[in-house]
Design an enzyme around this catalytic site. Structure first.
Site, mmCIF file in Angstrom:
data_model
loop_
_atom_site.group_PDB
_atom_site.id
_atom_site.type_symbol
_atom_site.label_atom_id
_atom_site.label_comp_id
_atom_site.label_asym_id
_atom_site.label_seq_id
_atom_site.Cartn_x
_atom_site.Cartn_y
_atom_site.Cartn_z
ATOM 1 N N LYS A 178 0.841 -1.206 0.000
ATOM 2 C CA LYS A 178 0.000 0.000 0.000
ATOM 3 C C LYS A 178 0.877 1.257 0.000
ATOM 4 C CE LYS A 178 -3.837 -2.395 2.222
ATOM 5 N NZ LYS A 178 -4.542 -2.738 3.464
ATOM 6 N N GLN A 204 -4.786 -1.290 9.965
ATOM 7 C CA GLN A 204 -4.712 -2.610 9.316
ATOM 8 C C GLN A 204 -5.391 -3.660 10.213
ATOM 9 O OE1 GLN A 204 -3.380 -3.145 6.164
ATOM 10 N NE2 GLN A 204 -4.120 -5.239 6.324
ATOM 11 N N ASP A 253 -10.909 3.151 4.566
ATOM 12 C CA ASP A 253 -11.315 1.746 4.440
ATOM 13 C C ASP A 253 -12.838 1.641 4.321
ATOM 14 O OD1 ASP A 253 -9.537 -0.278 4.124
ATOM 15 O OD2 ASP A 253 -9.162 -0.624 6.260
#
Ligand code: NAP
Length: 285
Positions: free
Chosen positions: A53, A97, A120
Site C-alpha cells: 500500500k 490494518q 477503508d
C-alpha cells in the site's frame, strides 16, 4: 470455452494513473494527499499488505506515514494515536490494518476514525450511507470488484449476484454496491444450506472465504458466469484463492486470477479513496 481473464493488474494500473492525475491536480492547489496507516503487532501478511500500500501510494504521489505499535499496546494508546491523526490537517486518510491482535475492540477502534478520513470505508456512518444508496468512502475490495466488472463490461443490472461472505469488509458492502446497481443479490455464509445449489444460479459469483478446506469447483458454477475470487489461503507455503482456477475457468465467462485479480484492485481503490478523502476535506466536507 475458456473464461476471459479479469486482469486486476491491468485495470489497477489504469485506476492508479487516473488517481495520480487527481493527486497532481490537488498538489497544484496546495494539497498533497496524505495517507496514515496504523499496524498493531507483527502479523506477516499485514506487514506485506501495508508495504504494498505504501509503495503504491509513493508511486502515484500520495504521501504516507506508518505507525507501528507492538501487540501489547493498550487500546487507549491506539485510540489516542487515532485522535491525533483525526485532528492533524495534513492527514487525509487513516487506515488501521485489520485484524487487530486479540483483546482489541475492533468496532470501537473503527468508530474512532473520523468518517471523512475513513479510507477503508468501515465506519458505521460510511457503511450506513452505502446501505442507503450513497457511495462516499466505500470499502476498497468491494469497490475494486465492481470497478473490474465495469471495466470489462460485465452486466450487473438485473443479474443474479451471489456473494459467499457476510463480513463488513467484503460481503455486506459488496451486496449494497450490487443492489445500488440493480442486481438481485444473495449473500451466503458458513450456515448456508446447499451452497452449490445457490451458486449455480449466479450470473456473478464472488467467493471470499479463505479456508484451506473450501474450494469453488465446476459444480458451483453456471456456465458463462462471471467469477471473482477474493479468498486467500496459504497452502504448503503457496498462496491460493477459493476457486479451482484451472477447472472453473473452462466453464466461466469471466474469471479473476489469484494473484493479479482482486488484490491489486483493492490497493488501487485505497489510493482512490485517499484522494477522494483529500478532495472532501479541501472542499470543506
Ligand atoms: P472472514 O472474516 O474469515 O470471513 C469469511 C466469510 O466466509 C464469512 O462470512 C464466513 O461465514 C464465510 N465462510 C466460511 N466458511 C464457509 C463455508 N464453508 N461456506 C460458505 N461460507 C463460508 O474473512 P474476511 O476478512 O471477510 O476475508 C475473506 C477472505 O478474503 C480472506 O481469505 C481474506 O484474506 C480475503 N481478502 C482478500 C482481499 C484481497 O484484496 N484480495 C481483501 C480482503 C479480504 P460466517 O459469517 O458464517 O462465519
Amino acid at each position: 470455452m475458456t473464461g476471459r481473464i479479469l486482469d486486476g493488474k491491468l485495470v489497477a494500473a489504469e485506476v492508479k494513473k487516473q488517481v495520480a492525475e487527481q493527486a497532481e491536480q490537488l498538489g497544484r492547489h496546495g494539497t498533497r494527499p496524505f495517507l496514515a496507516t496504523v499496524q498493531v503487532g507483527d502479523d506477516p501478511a499485514s506487514t506485506s499488505y501495508l508495504k504494498a500500500k505504501h509503495r503504491a501510494a509513493e508511486e502515484i504521489g500520495i504521501e504516507s506515514e506508518h505507525h507501528h505499535l507492538s501487540a501489547s499496546t493498550a487500546q487507549d494508546k491506539l485510540e489516542a494515536i487515532l485522535g491525533q491523526l483525526n485532528t492533524n490537517p495534513k492527514v487525509h486518510g487513516i487506515l488501521v490494518q485489520l485484524p487487530l491482535p486479540q483483546g482489541f475492540d475492533e468496532d470501537s477502534i473503527i468508530e474512532r476514525i473520523i468518517p471523512y478520513k475513513d479510507v477503508d470505508g468501515l465506519h458505521p456512518i460510511n457503511a450506513g450511507r452505502l446501505a442507503a444508496g450513497k457511495e462516499i468512502l466505500v470499502p476498497c475490495t468491494p469497490k475494486g470488484i465492481v470497478k473490474l466488472l465495469t471495466h470489462y463490461g460485465v452486466p450487473v443490472a438485473g443479474r443474479h449476484a451471489v456473494i459467499i461472505n457476510r463480513t463488513t469488509l467484503v460481503g455486506r458492502p459488496l451486496a449494497n454496491l450490487f443492489l445500488n446497481r440493480d442486481a438481485t443479490v444473495t449473500v451466503c455464509h458458513s450456515k448456508t444450506a446447499n451452497l452449490a445449489e445457490t451458486t449455480r444460479t449466479a450470473d456473478i459469483l464472488v467467493s471470499a472465504v479463505g479456508r484451506e478446506e473450501f474450494q469453488i469447483s465446476p459444480e458451483h458454477i453456471k456456465p458463462g458466469a462471471t467469477v471473482a475470487d477474493v479468498g486467500l489461503t496459504r497452502v504448503g507455503g503457496k498462496l491460493r484463492g477459493d476457486v479451482d482456477f484451472d477447472k472453473v475457468s473452462r466453464l466461466a465467462g469471466f474469471i479473476t486470477p489469484v494473484p493479479g485479480g482482486v488484490g491489486p484492485m483493492t490497493v488501487a481503490c485505497l489510493l482512490e479513496n485517499t484522494v477522494q478523502a483529500a478532495l472532501i476535506q479541501t472542499r470543506g466536507g
